[in-house]
Design a protein around this motif. Sequence first.
Motif: not given
Length: 214
Positions: A109-134
């Motif tokens: 769902k969007k918009p997000i309600v927190t800046k903490e990705l761990s509270e928004i994304l599941d573990t798979k997507d968190l791991k996928f995004l690990e190498p990425y920054n802005i």
Amino acid sequence: MIQLDESLLLFFFFFKQKTAYEISACLVGSEMCIRDRYQRRVHGVLTIITNDGKKFDVDGRIQKLSGLIQTTLQDTQETEIPIPDVDGDVFQKVVEYCQLHDYNPRHYKKPIVTKELSEILDTKDLKFLEPYNIENLKPLVDAAVYLDMKSLQDLCVIRIASEFFVGHAPTGVQEVMKRHGIKDELGLQEEEELLKKNPWLNEGGVQALNKQHH
């Protein structure tokens, strides 16, 4: 009546048989090619060719996630699909994302309600995004937009939005601008140029930031 030499008759017979064999082999070869293309489509194997000439044999279910690939398949009987705006290294990450979710990614769902990705994304997507920054996320965003892959676009937008999330605190915008070294608001011309280069921002990211700043 003209009498043909026996050796001449043998030559014509051999030539006739050889020509028939070559034509038959050609037809069989064409039929096999057609059947192979059909089998690859039925069994969901597609070959994607990136702009650097790399070929990827991917699961045909990718067409459920990519509007571009789905539309292309509707317009052609081929199983080789060129994507001239995406290079091999970036497309490899796109494939990894699809495989990570077995071609059935979660929708957020969007918009997000927190800046903490761990509270928004599941573990798979968190791991996928690990190498990425802005800074290094843009090629993946561009690929997702070009491929019309909504789920991956949303994931990237969430990652970016988490950097600029301001919440309801009065000082939220100032803190974000300070963190990213932003000294002034975007002017109208700068905003239009930014949206032109990054059409995926049209969901309101820039406007929302400016609105909250006011």
